[in-house]
Design a protein around this motif. Sequence first.
Motif, PDB file in Angstrom:
ATOM      1  N   HIS A   1      87.840  15.689 -61.809  1.00 62.30           N
ATOM      2  CA  HIS A   1      89.065  14.997 -61.552  1.00 62.30           C
ATOM      3  C   HIS A   1      89.266  14.887 -60.065  1.00 62.30           C
ATOM      4  N   LEU A   2      89.057  15.975 -59.411  1.00 58.80           N
ATOM      5  CA  LEU A   2      89.307  16.277 -57.917  1.00 58.80           C
ATOM      6  C   LEU A   2      88.258  15.543 -56.957  1.00 58.80           C
ATOM      7  N   ASN A   3      86.926  15.156 -57.657  1.00 59.10           N
ATOM      8  CA  ASN A   3      86.108  14.484 -56.988  1.00 59.10           C
ATOM      9  C   ASN A   3      86.442  12.933 -57.245  1.00 59.10           C
ATOM     10  N   LYS A   4      87.133  12.506 -58.082  1.00 56.90           N
ATOM     11  CA  LYS A   4      87.446  11.332 -58.353  1.00 56.90           C
ATOM     12  C   LYS A   4      88.690  10.736 -57.662  1.00 56.90           C
ATOM     13  N   THR A   5      89.735  11.552 -57.091  1.00 56.07           N
ATOM     14  CA  THR A   5      91.012  11.582 -56.657  1.00 56.07           C
ATOM     15  C   THR A   5      91.033  11.776 -55.145  1.00 56.07           C
ATOM     16  N   GLN A   6      91.858  11.482 -54.434  1.00 56.57           N
ATOM     17  CA  GLN A   6      92.024  11.760 -53.011  1.00 56.57           C
ATOM     18  C   GLN A   6      93.348  12.732 -52.901  1.00 56.57           C
ATOM     19  N   SER A   7      93.483  13.569 -51.950  1.00 51.23           N
ATOM     20  CA  SER A   7      94.627  14.371 -52.089  1.00 51.23           C
ATOM     21  C   SER A   7      96.025  13.835 -51.444  1.00 51.23           C
ATOM     22  N   ASN A   8      95.670  12.595 -50.962  1.00 50.95           N
ATOM     23  CA  ASN A   8      96.903  11.866 -50.477  1.00 50.95           C
ATOM     24  C   ASN A   8      96.999  10.666 -51.384  1.00 50.95           C
ATOM     25  N   ALA A   9      96.534  10.607 -52.636  1.00 49.30           N
ATOM     26  CA  ALA A   9      96.885   9.635 -53.591  1.00 49.30           C
ATOM     27  C   ALA A   9      98.214   9.746 -54.251  1.00 49.30           C
ATOM     28  N   GLY A  10      98.928  10.560 -53.673  1.00 46.76           N
ATOM     29  CA  GLY A  10     100.279  10.858 -54.777  1.00 46.76           C
ATOM     30  C   GLY A  10      99.965  11.567 -56.040  1.00 46.76           C
ATOM     31  N   TYR A  11     100.833  10.934 -57.145  1.00 50.11           N
ATOM     32  CA  TYR A  11     100.649  11.910 -58.312  1.00 50.11           C
ATOM     33  C   TYR A  11      99.625  11.135 -59.093  1.00 50.11           C
ATOM     34  N   VAL A  12      98.651  11.946 -59.658  1.00 50.51           N
ATOM     35  CA  VAL A  12      97.631  11.314 -60.217  1.00 50.51           C
ATOM     36  C   VAL A  12      97.565  12.036 -61.685  1.00 50.51           C
ATOM     37  N   LYS A  13      97.370  11.554 -62.742  1.00 47.88           N
ATOM     38  CA  LYS A  13      97.426  12.079 -64.118  1.00 47.88           C
ATOM     39  C   LYS A  13      96.066  11.460 -64.976  1.00 47.88           C
ATOM     40  N   SER A  14      95.443  12.243 -65.460  1.00 51.11           N
ATOM     41  CA  SER A  14      94.359  11.794 -66.382  1.00 51.11           C
ATOM     42  C   SER A  14      94.206  12.293 -67.717  1.00 51.11           C
ATOM     43  N   VAL A  15      94.128  11.808 -68.633  1.00 48.99           N
ATOM     44  CA  VAL A  15      93.785  12.222 -69.961  1.00 48.99           C
ATOM     45  C   VAL A  15      92.318  12.114 -70.493  1.00 48.99           C
ATOM     46  N   LEU A  16      91.774  12.735 -71.001  1.00 50.42           N
ATOM     47  CA  LEU A  16      90.175  12.621 -71.282  1.00 50.42           C
ATOM     48  C   LEU A  16      90.107  12.967 -72.893  1.00 50.42           C
ATOM     49  N   THR A  17      89.196  12.157 -73.523  1.00 48.27           N
ATOM     50  CA  THR A  17      88.917  12.750 -74.995  1.00 48.27           C
ATOM     51  C   THR A  17      87.699  13.616 -74.741  1.00 48.27           C
ATOM     52  N   GLY A  18      87.542  14.249 -75.980  1.00 48.06           N
ATOM     53  CA  GLY A  18      86.362  15.170 -76.226  1.00 48.06           C
ATOM     54  C   GLY A  18      84.973  14.450 -75.922  1.00 48.06           C
ATOM     55  N   ASP A  19      84.533  13.221 -76.248  1.00 43.34           N
ATOM     56  CA  ASP A  19      83.525  12.555 -75.862  1.00 43.34           C
ATOM     57  C   ASP A  19      83.608  12.395 -74.416  1.00 43.34           C
ATOM     58  N   GLU A  20      84.566  12.038 -73.707  1.00 39.16           N
ATOM     59  CA  GLU A  20      84.414  11.884 -72.217  1.00 39.16           C
ATOM     60  C   GLU A  20      83.963  13.162 -71.674  1.00 39.16           C
ATOM     61  N   ILE A  21      84.709  14.223 -72.315  1.00 41.56           N
ATOM     62  CA  ILE A  21      84.408  15.577 -71.416  1.00 41.56           C
ATOM     63  C   ILE A  21      83.053  16.046 -71.539  1.00 41.56           C
ATOM     64  N   CYS A  22      82.420  15.907 -72.857  1.00 47.13           N
ATOM     65  CA  CYS A  22      81.289  16.289 -73.031  1.00 47.13           C
ATOM     66  C   CYS A  22      80.168  15.853 -72.193  1.00 47.13           C
ATOM     67  N   LYS A  23      80.436  14.669 -71.479  1.00 46.33           N
ATOM     68  CA  LYS A  23      79.457  13.904 -70.651  1.00 46.33           C
ATOM     69  C   LYS A  23      79.580  14.456 -69.268  1.00 46.33           C
ATOM     70  N   LEU A  24      80.385  15.324 -68.957  1.00 49.32           N
ATOM     71  CA  LEU A  24      80.787  15.967 -67.697  1.00 49.32           C
ATOM     72  C   LEU A  24      79.526  16.884 -67.483  1.00 49.32           C
ATOM     73  N   SER A  25      79.205  17.122 -66.052  1.00 52.15           N
ATOM     74  CA  SER A  25      78.185  18.183 -65.813  1.00 52.15           C
ATOM     75  C   SER A  25      78.674  19.575 -65.934  1.00 52.15           C
ATOM     76  N   ALA A  26      77.918  20.482 -66.489  1.00 52.04           N
ATOM     77  CA  ALA A  26      78.341  21.699 -66.418  1.00 52.04           C
ATOM     78  C   ALA A  26      77.746  22.364 -65.107  1.00 52.04           C
ATOM     79  N   ASP A  27      76.611  22.007 -64.729  1.00 53.74           N
ATOM     80  CA  ASP A  27      75.944  22.372 -63.535  1.00 53.74           C
ATOM     81  C   ASP A  27      74.892  21.356 -63.295  1.00 53.74           C
ATOM     82  N   GLU A  28      74.021  21.827 -62.302  1.00 54.68           N
ATOM     83  CA  GLU A  28      72.940  20.806 -62.073  1.00 54.68           C
ATOM     84  C   GLU A  28      72.023  20.056 -63.177  1.00 54.68           C
ATOM     85  N   GLU A  29      71.803  20.987 -64.195  1.00 53.59           N
ATOM     86  CA  GLU A  29      70.780  20.682 -65.100  1.00 53.59           C
ATOM     87  C   GLU A  29      71.438  20.791 -66.478  1.00 53.59           C
TER      88      GLU A  29
END
Length: 309
Positions: free
Chosen positions: A139-167
Amino acid sequence: MSFTFLFKTITRDVAKVSICQHVQSLHTGCTLLAAEKALLMKLRKSTGYTFISCKKALEKFDNDMKQAEAWLHEQAQKEGWSKANKLEGRKAKEGLIGLFIREKAAVMVEVNCETDFVARNEKFQQLVKDVAFSTLAHHLNKTQSNAGYVKSVLTGDEICKLSADEETSLADRVALTIGRLGENMSIKRAVTLRVPAEWDVGSYVHGGGSSQSEVAMGRYGALVVFQGGKEGELDTLGRKLGQHIVGEAPESLGNMDDLPCGESETRLLPQTFLGDPSSTVAQFLRGQQARVLDFVRFQCGEKTGEDAN
């Protein structure tokens, strides 16, 4: 010197040498065995895998700890995916809500398992932490600190695709934890928030879980976005509002001037305030010179719109 005496002397000396060599060999073997046992214990402690698996890994890579550990993780992940496929379809309605706030950003996640017993396991709780940290980092990588209020809702499938580490992905982490604990698990959902400098995020988590971690965990969780409040009391204000949201389960915000409509009130602001039954939430906020702008409430195992599809 007689031949008999000479023969006895030689025989005695040979026996002494043989005994000394045997004792020396035995001592060296014991030292080697102790060193290998220490290495085995170290690998077992650092990875959490069984003694048999750790011993096999050390033998396979000639006691190279780094290669042995990498191989153990690879095998566990393969076994985890295999077990995950077998357990798929088994109901996972228990689990934990994980909540983490970092400066002006916050994340709340739900990770499910089959039993409350596994939800208390430190390996499962580590999975909840991994999901929370990785989701907030995304979330922080996608948004900028000066972007105001940013709210994101993610489903389980979307979260599973995220990286836990480099590998590895979070889906890999779920499979690995399934392989270790033997229950079906899933990442259900997450919400992330980032607020401007003049706003604050309050939170509250209730019901089991861990209070010793920077990621708060329990069966219920709430995030509340608010503005204003008395200097030095913002943390307490955020916590009280979070407690009310967890306890009274409002479904919408409402308006500051809304009148209560009885015990079945589902709007936050006209509800009777949990911390002071003599006032509504709106009246409490006026006294604190604050206003609520948004809130999110999670209850572990509750049905969501995604479940109905």
